[in-house]
Motif scaffolding. Structure first.
Motif, PDB file in Angstrom:
ATOM      1  N   VAL A 290       0.829  -1.202   0.000  1.00  0.00           N
ATOM      2  CA  VAL A 290       0.000   0.000   0.000  1.00  0.00           C
ATOM      3  C   VAL A 290       0.866   1.255   0.000  1.00  0.00           C
ATOM      4  O   VAL A 290       0.540   2.245  -0.669  1.00  0.00           O
ATOM      5  N   ARG A 294       0.648   4.025  -3.036  1.00  0.00           N
ATOM      6  CA  ARG A 294       0.452   5.457  -2.819  1.00  0.00           C
ATOM      7  C   ARG A 294       1.559   6.260  -3.501  1.00  0.00           C
ATOM      8  O   ARG A 294       1.300   7.320  -4.080  1.00  0.00           O
ATOM      9  N   GLU A 299      -2.210  11.445  -5.222  1.00  0.00           N
ATOM     10  CA  GLU A 299      -3.582  11.854  -4.938  1.00  0.00           C
ATOM     11  C   GLU A 299      -4.603  11.128  -5.806  1.00  0.00           C
ATOM     12  O   GLU A 299      -5.816  11.247  -5.570  1.00  0.00           O
ATOM     13  N   MET A 301      -4.966   8.022  -5.811  1.00  0.00           N
ATOM     14  CA  MET A 301      -5.443   6.882  -5.044  1.00  0.00           C
ATOM     15  C   MET A 301      -6.842   7.200  -4.518  1.00  0.00           C
ATOM     16  O   MET A 301      -7.084   8.246  -3.927  1.00  0.00           O
ATOM     17  N   SER A 303      -9.997   7.096  -2.232  1.00  0.00           N
ATOM     18  CA  SER A 303     -10.251   6.842  -0.813  1.00  0.00           C
ATOM     19  C   SER A 303     -11.430   5.897  -0.628  1.00  0.00           C
ATOM     20  O   SER A 303     -12.297   5.764  -1.509  1.00  0.00           O
ATOM     21  N   GLU A 335      -6.855   0.549  -9.003  1.00  0.00           N
ATOM     22  CA  GLU A 335      -5.685  -0.088  -8.385  1.00  0.00           C
ATOM     23  C   GLU A 335      -5.051  -1.125  -9.297  1.00  0.00           C
ATOM     24  O   GLU A 335      -3.818  -1.277  -9.309  1.00  0.00           O
ATOM     25  N   ASP A 361       5.661   5.725  -0.117  1.00  0.00           N
ATOM     26  CA  ASP A 361       5.291   6.954   0.590  1.00  0.00           C
ATOM     27  C   ASP A 361       5.124   6.621   2.071  1.00  0.00           C
ATOM     28  O   ASP A 361       4.010   6.417   2.559  1.00  0.00           O
ATOM     29  N   TRP A 364       3.178   9.177   4.383  1.00  0.00           N
ATOM     30  CA  TRP A 364       1.728   9.049   4.225  1.00  0.00           C
ATOM     31  C   TRP A 364       1.231   7.802   4.940  1.00  0.00           C
ATOM     32  O   TRP A 364       0.240   7.850   5.675  1.00  0.00           O
ATOM     33  N   PHE A 365       1.921   6.670   4.734  1.00  0.00           N
ATOM     34  CA  PHE A 365       1.462   5.428   5.333  1.00  0.00           C
ATOM     35  C   PHE A 365       1.481   5.502   6.859  1.00  0.00           C
ATOM     36  O   PHE A 365       0.502   5.131   7.520  1.00  0.00           O
ATOM     37  N   GLU A 368      -1.330   7.589   8.004  1.00  0.00           N
ATOM     38  CA  GLU A 368      -2.613   6.916   7.901  1.00  0.00           C
ATOM     39  C   GLU A 368      -2.827   5.941   9.060  1.00  0.00           C
ATOM     40  O   GLU A 368      -3.932   5.827   9.593  1.00  0.00           O
TER      41      GLU A 368
END
Length: 396
Positions: A290, A294, A299, A301, A303, A335, A361, A364-365, A368
């Motif tokens: 994941v 990303r 962006e 990706m 949600s 995806e 990323d 970001w991960f 999250e």
């Protein structure tokens, strides 16, 4: 009252406490991200969402409420706050969702697998809302007790047939490390138990329970949320014990569809795209995958909330309910685009602890993961005390 400063303490992807203010801000942001519908439903649909407090189940709840004004019941199992620990993140997320939803959507905190919870929900529906137009099933759990036999089944994350070796991402003292892990194959008993927990047995039982109480509307549509994922993770997921459970879920959809067709109803599975959830972070290789996905998509990706907006539009007739050859709604095509998977595959092959910062990323991960517990949410001051003793929303 129990106001205190709440900090993110834990290990790996699991935190011991949740931040009520961060959970509240997360739900409010998800709600704002839902676009207003241009095709309002002829009437407000009545819905039951089983597994409504986290991941795609939470996204389904918020998207349905904010976009189409659904009314009805949400079911989940969350931990209340104690003198020692905060409540679970889902406890606080539901408290905020209930405030935004108003009196026409109520929440039951109980074991979705139990007949006692099913009875409680049926009573609420009969007294407050009537038959359901839509039932969304989104339950991920480590174990399930069969109400008929009393036997408790436990699910496992294992491959089928042979051992499976994969790369995986861990955070060792906060530092990202790429490791290679080997998982031994599941036994027949472990596979059967995983299917008993994560397959279609409980979904089928919900439909049977509501049908017996005459609480399925004519034309009812029921959807179980699912995932297929990338070939990079298939050895431990789709080709593993969880995949066997997902195959059972799809077989259950075909069975339920046959049952409901006589009343104009429909049963399908919805295959959603990858996301960071409390369930997915426990699966070897998923965190690594994941994070790289990303990095490839940025962006672009999609949600969980945006995906569930698409699903709700199909459910209420604002868009066509389109399925693949296996009868599945596909919300994961972004995806699985060949170019996307090729780009992720190149990064996967090159991934080591030394190169991972350039290939995934990670900021970001990690953010999250922390946001799952209400941390790292913009515009929340984590230095201030926050009230943790928040009540479960009352049923009006």
């Amino acid at each position: 009252m129990n106001a205190r400063v709440v900090t993110p303490t834990g290990k790996g992807f699991v935190f011991l406490d949740a931040h009520p203010g961060g959970c509240e801000a997360t739900v409010e942001r998800m709600w704002r991200d839902v676009p207003a519908t241009q095709v309002p439903a002829a009437r407000r649909p009545t819905a039951l969402i089983v597994g409504c407090s986290a991941g795609y189940g939470l996204a389904a709840t918020i998207a349905g409420l904010a976009r189409h004004g659904i009314r009805g019941v949400g079911v989940c199992l969350e931990k209340p706050p104690t003198s020692r620990r905060t409540g679970s993140a889902g406890w606080y997320r539901i408290a905020t969702t209930a405030k935004l939803a108003g009196d026409d959507f109520v929440f039951v905190n109980g074991d979705a697998f139990s007949d006692q919870t099913k009875d409680q929900v049926a009573k609420l529906l009969a007294e407050r809302f009537g038959p359901v137009d839509h039932l969304i099933y989104s339950v991920a759990a480590p174990r399930r007790t069969d109400p008929d036999t009393g036997q408790t089944y436990a699910s496992v994350l294992k491959p089928l047939g042979a051992a499976h070796t994969t790369k995986t991402l861990v955070f060792d003292d906060g530092n990202p490390v790429v490791k290679t892990v080997t998982t031994e194959p599941a036994t027949e008993q472990e596979t059967a138990q995983t299917v008993a927990v994560m397959g279609g047995a409980d979904w089928r039982r919900w439909i049977r329970h509501l049908s017996a109480a005459d609480l399925l509307a004519d034309g009812v549509t029921t959807v179980a949320l699912s995932y297929i994922g990338s070939p990079l993770t298939s050895g431990i997921y789709r080709a593993g014990t969880i995949g066997a459970a997902k195959a059972d879920l799809e077989a259950t959809a075909r069975e339920l569809h046959t049952q409901l067709a006589g009343r104009g109803g429909r049963a399908v599975t919805s295959v959603n795209g990858a996301a960071v959830t409390q369930s997915s972070t426990a699966i070897p290789g998923i965190a690594l995958y994941v994070g790289m996905l990303r990095a490839v998509l940025g962006e672009a990706m999609v949600s969980p909330t945006a995906q569930l907006v698409q699903l709700w539009d199909q459910l209420v007739g604002a868009a066509e309910l389109a399925t693949d050859d296996a009868g599945r709604v596909r919300l994961d095509t972004w995806e699985l685009e060949p170019a996307v998977q090729a780009a992720v595959g190149e990064r996967w092959r090159d991934a080591t602890s030394d190169t991972i910062a350039d290939l995934a990323d990670l900021d970001w991960f990690a953010g999250e993961v922390r946001r799952l517990y209400g941390f790292d949410v913009p515009d929340v001051d984590y230095s201030l005390p926050v009230e943790t003793d928040i009540s479960w929303p009352a049923t009006p």
